[in-house]
Design an enzyme around this catalytic site. Structure first.
Site, PDB file in Angstrom:
ATOM      1  N   LYS A   1      29.867  54.628  50.159  1.00 25.61           N
ATOM      2  CA  LYS A   1      30.128  54.899  48.737  1.00 25.61           C
ATOM      3  C   LYS A   1      30.036  56.393  48.458  1.00 25.61           C
ATOM      4  CE  LYS A   1      27.542  54.349  44.363  1.00 25.61           C
ATOM      5  NZ  LYS A   1      26.795  55.623  44.335  1.00 25.61           N
ATOM      6  N   ASN A   2      28.956  57.009  48.927  1.00 25.10           N
ATOM      7  CA  ASN A   2      28.722  58.399  48.558  1.00 25.10           C
ATOM      8  C   ASN A   2      29.572  59.384  49.342  1.00 25.10           C
ATOM      9  OD1 ASN A   2      26.983  57.548  46.650  1.00 25.10           O
ATOM     10  ND2 ASN A   2      25.099  58.168  47.699  1.00 25.10           N
TER      11      ASN A   2
ATOM     12  N   ARG B   1      28.783  58.645  38.194  1.00 23.87           N
ATOM     13  CA  ARG B   1      28.190  59.949  38.455  1.00 23.87           C
ATOM     14  C   ARG B   1      29.103  60.816  39.339  1.00 23.87           C
ATOM     15  NH1 ARG B   1      24.475  63.948  37.223  1.00 23.87           N
ATOM     16  NH2 ARG B   1      24.157  65.163  39.090  1.00 23.87           N
TER      17      ARG B   1
ATOM     18  N   ASP C   1      23.866  55.819  37.531  1.00 28.17           N
ATOM     19  CA  ASP C   1      22.593  55.116  37.387  1.00 28.17           C
ATOM     20  C   ASP C   1      21.658  55.839  36.442  1.00 28.17           C
ATOM     21  OD1 ASP C   1      23.192  53.175  39.231  1.00 28.17           O
ATOM     22  OD2 ASP C   1      22.654  54.497  40.880  1.00 28.17           O
TER      23      ASP C   1
ATOM     24  N   ASP D   1      17.622  56.625  48.023  1.00 24.98           N
ATOM     25  CA  ASP D   1      18.430  55.429  47.796  1.00 24.98           C
ATOM     26  C   ASP D   1      17.931  54.216  48.576  1.00 24.98           C
ATOM     27  OD1 ASP D   1      19.981  56.871  46.089  1.00 24.98           O
ATOM     28  OD2 ASP D   1      21.756  56.979  47.369  1.00 24.98           O
TER      29      ASP D   1
HETATM   30  C1  UD1 Z   1      23.724  61.865  45.290  1.00 26.57           C
HETATM   31  C2  UD1 Z   1      24.016  60.411  45.505  1.00 26.57           C
HETATM   32  C3  UD1 Z   1      22.833  59.539  45.145  1.00 26.57           C
HETATM   33  C4  UD1 Z   1      21.586  60.020  45.867  1.00 26.57           C
HETATM   34  C5  UD1 Z   1      21.378  61.521  45.644  1.00 26.57           C
HETATM   35  C6  UD1 Z   1      20.212  62.075  46.441  1.00 26.57           C
HETATM   36  C7  UD1 Z   1      26.381  60.285  45.059  1.00 26.57           C
HETATM   37  C8  UD1 Z   1      27.467  59.779  44.179  1.00 26.57           C
HETATM   38  N1  UD1 Z   1      25.155  60.026  44.681  1.00 26.57           N
HETATM   39  O1  UD1 Z   1      23.517  62.020  43.889  1.00 26.57           O
HETATM   40  O2  UD1 Z   1      23.124  58.199  45.524  1.00 26.57           O
HETATM   41  O3  UD1 Z   1      20.473  59.321  45.366  1.00 26.57           O
HETATM   42  O4  UD1 Z   1      22.560  62.238  46.021  1.00 26.57           O
HETATM   43  O5  UD1 Z   1      20.370  61.786  47.786  1.00 26.57           O
HETATM   44  O6  UD1 Z   1      26.635  60.882  46.105  1.00 26.57           O
HETATM   45  N2  UD1 Z   1      19.696  68.173  39.986  1.00 26.57           N
HETATM   46  C9  UD1 Z   1      19.504  69.035  38.941  1.00 26.57           C
HETATM   47  N3  UD1 Z   1      20.515  69.900  38.617  1.00 26.57           N
HETATM   48  C10 UD1 Z   1      21.701  69.932  39.284  1.00 26.57           C
HETATM   49  C11 UD1 Z   1      21.888  69.028  40.359  1.00 26.57           C
HETATM   50  C12 UD1 Z   1      20.859  68.156  40.686  1.00 26.57           C
HETATM   51  O7  UD1 Z   1      18.444  69.042  38.308  1.00 26.57           O
HETATM   52  O8  UD1 Z   1      22.564  70.756  38.939  1.00 26.57           O
HETATM   53  C13 UD1 Z   1      18.589  67.259  40.354  1.00 26.57           C
HETATM   54  C14 UD1 Z   1      18.894  65.805  39.980  1.00 26.57           C
HETATM   55  O9  UD1 Z   1      18.559  65.562  38.643  1.00 26.57           O
HETATM   56  C15 UD1 Z   1      18.011  65.050  40.951  1.00 26.57           C
HETATM   57  C16 UD1 Z   1      18.026  65.937  42.200  1.00 26.57           C
HETATM   58  O10 UD1 Z   1      18.446  67.222  41.762  1.00 26.57           O
HETATM   59  O11 UD1 Z   1      16.690  64.959  40.476  1.00 26.57           O
HETATM   60  C17 UD1 Z   1      18.948  65.440  43.288  1.00 26.57           C
HETATM   61  O12 UD1 Z   1      20.250  65.368  42.793  1.00 26.57           O
HETATM   62  P1  UD1 Z   1      21.533  65.476  43.730  1.00 26.57           P
HETATM   63  O13 UD1 Z   1      21.145  65.731  45.152  1.00 26.57           O
HETATM   64  O14 UD1 Z   1      22.487  66.415  43.087  1.00 26.57           O
HETATM   65  O15 UD1 Z   1      22.093  63.987  43.658  1.00 26.57           O
HETATM   66  P2  UD1 Z   1      23.528  63.492  43.231  1.00 26.57           P
HETATM   67  O16 UD1 Z   1      24.577  64.324  43.895  1.00 26.57           O
HETATM   68  O17 UD1 Z   1      23.571  63.275  41.764  1.00 26.57           O
END
Ligand code: UD1
Length: 436
Positions: free
Chosen positions: A30-31, A102, A126, A313
């Site tokens: 998925k990701n 997302r 989510d 996850d």
């Molecule tokens: C992706 C995955 C998700 C997984 C996550 C961490 C997808 C679609 N989703 O989510 O399943 O749980 O990686 O492995 O690929 N953050 C900020 N500011 C930003 C970016 C991130 O504060 O600009 C924070 C987020 O709120 C979170 C943390 O960083 O607490 C991790 O986020 P991130 O690694 O960006 O996850 P996603 O890409 O959203």
């Protein structure tokens, strides 16, 4: 098929099951696939993706690409997605579809790269805590873009997009991906330090390199991208879903079963497999298979961290597993602030879990009893199904559209290995008065 992109009224009814046994084939990730689809924006012509999972987020991403002007053909049964951009993409991402997943934010980097402009609503997905995008935006600003915040989203423009030295505050998966994608067609060299290292990022970078991008260091904390004038559309096979594989591996150990998982890259699961073994499971790694079985379960401590740490996850599924281990385990969640929301539901089943900030103490063995679980995100929903397999009585998992977002055809696949689970319309189920 678990592919409806609209909320479903169905529920899963799960009953205590015999040890799971047999073979499960794991689909593409998925990701990864959602990012590969977004990356198709970067090149004119025909992109063909294979090993595409039949999950609900894929048709939503297809709708986003259609809204940007692509012709998208989805063959979910065959696992193939064909995307054709004949003309330059539109720069307005369609708000309705964007707000549902997302991963829609992954269109930002490619649009800024290809058409130097993007207007996009704030993404959905989510409800597992605050999910900002400031790292994505600050990185693009360092590359010469200007960002205007609107009430309902952002507009990013870059008359000139140039290479930059960017150090991320946190190895964000989404920010790393967006910045790499924009950098492939920026002028000059971009260096991203503290980059995320997830296997799905390595898959995306492999795809971009096949398209003609110049990228070094995918999978390392420093990624270097030398911009090229343009990319060419290609064909690519999506990498296997390590989280799905990990979920079934937990199911095997939890039910004291014996499952063979096919189409897996065991090397992507080093930390979860280490913890599974520490919990007493026997894990045999093949070239692209995993065999997992277990008898007695022991407590283990685990800490979620960016890859190669333990994946957030898989945290709810592991909590279910450890609730059935003899002794006390500790889980520390470091990635998402609200990821313990599953615990409240899981306690309804009799789980003995104490939360202190971002730590959880899991006391086992907790005899579990069936309950009605709701408000669960994609991974917690899967964890709820797993818990139902070892609980006395009937467990009802509501809001199954969340599970559909990450797992295709859960019911037939689990039934084929002996699980007592069915999917029925919510109206067919009599709920206790407190849950009705
Ligand atoms: C992706 C995955 C998700 C997984 C996550 C961490 C997808 C679609 N989703 O989510 O399943 O749980 O990686 O492995 O690929 N953050 C900020 N500011 C930003 C970016 C991130 O504060 O600009 C924070 C987020 O709120 C979170 C943390 O960083 O607490 C991790 O986020 P991130 O690694 O960006 O996850 P996603 O890409 O959203």
């Amino acid at each position: 098929m678990g592919t409806s992109p609209t909320p479903s009224d169905d529920v899963f009814v799960v009953r205590r099951s015999a040890p799971l046994s047999g073979t499960i084939r794991v689909p593409g990730a998925k990701n990864s696939v959602l990012k590969l689809m977004a990356a198709s924006i970067l090149a004119p012509g025909e992109t063909v993706l294979s090993n595409v999972p039949a999950i609900a987020d894929v048709p939503v991403m297809a709708d986003i690409l259609r809204g940007l002007g692509a012709d998208v053909d989805l063959d979910l049964a065959g696992g193939v997605c064909t995307i054709v951009f004949d003309d330059e993409p539109d720069w307005h991402a369609p708000a309705d579809a964007v707000s549902r997943i997302r991963a829609s934010i992954s269109c930002l980097g490619p649009l800024v790269g290809r058409v130097r402009r993007c207007r996009i609503a704030l993404p959905g997905g989510d409800d597992i805590g605050k999910r900002g995008i400031e790292m994505h935006l600050e990185g693009l600003e360092a590359m010469g873009a200007t960002v205007v915040q609107h009430a309902d989203g952002v507009e990013v423009r870059a008359e000139e997009l140039h290479g930059a030295q960017i150090t991320l505050d946190f190895p964000s998966v989404g920010a790393t991906e967006n910045l790499v994608m924009a950098a492939t067609v920026a002028e000059g060299r971009t260096i991203i330090d503290n980059a995320a290292r997830e296997p799905e990022i390595q898959d995306l970078c492999g795809f971009l390199v096949e398209m003609g991008a110049r990228i070094e260091g995918a999978g390392d904390p420093r990624i270097e991208v030398e911009g090229v004038p343009g990319l060419t559309a290609v064909s690519w096979r999506t990498c296997p879903d390590r989280i799905e594989a990990g979920t079934w591996a937990v199911a095997a150990a939890l039910t004291r079963g014996d499952l063979l998982l096919e189409n897996v890259r065991p090397g992507d699961l080093t930390m979860p497999l280490m913890k599974l073994r520490a919990a007493g499971a026997v894990v045999e790694e093949g070239a692209d298979t995993l065999r997992v079985k277990a008898e007695d379960l022991e407590p283990v401590n685990f800490v979620t961290l960016p890859y190669p740490g333990f994946p957030t996850d898989m945290q709810p599924q592991f909590m279910v597993l450890l609730s059935q281990a003899q002794g006390t385990s500790m889980c520390t969640e470091n990635v998402f602030e609200s990821r313990f929301s599953f615990v409240e539901q899981f306690r309804k089943m009799g789980a003995d879990i104490e939360i202190d900030g971002h730590h959880a103490l899991i006391r086992g063995v907790s005899p579990l009893r069936g309950a009605v679980l709701d408000g669960l995100d994609v991974r917690a929903g899967a964890a709820g199904v797993l818990a139902g397999l070892v609980a006395e009585g009937e467990t009802i998992v509501r809001d199954v559209h969340h599970v559909d977002r990450g797992y295709a055809d859960v019911v037939p696949r689990l039934r084929s290995v002996g699980a007592d689970v069915e999917r029925v319309p919510a109206s067919d189920v009599e709920l206790p008065a407190s849950d009705a």
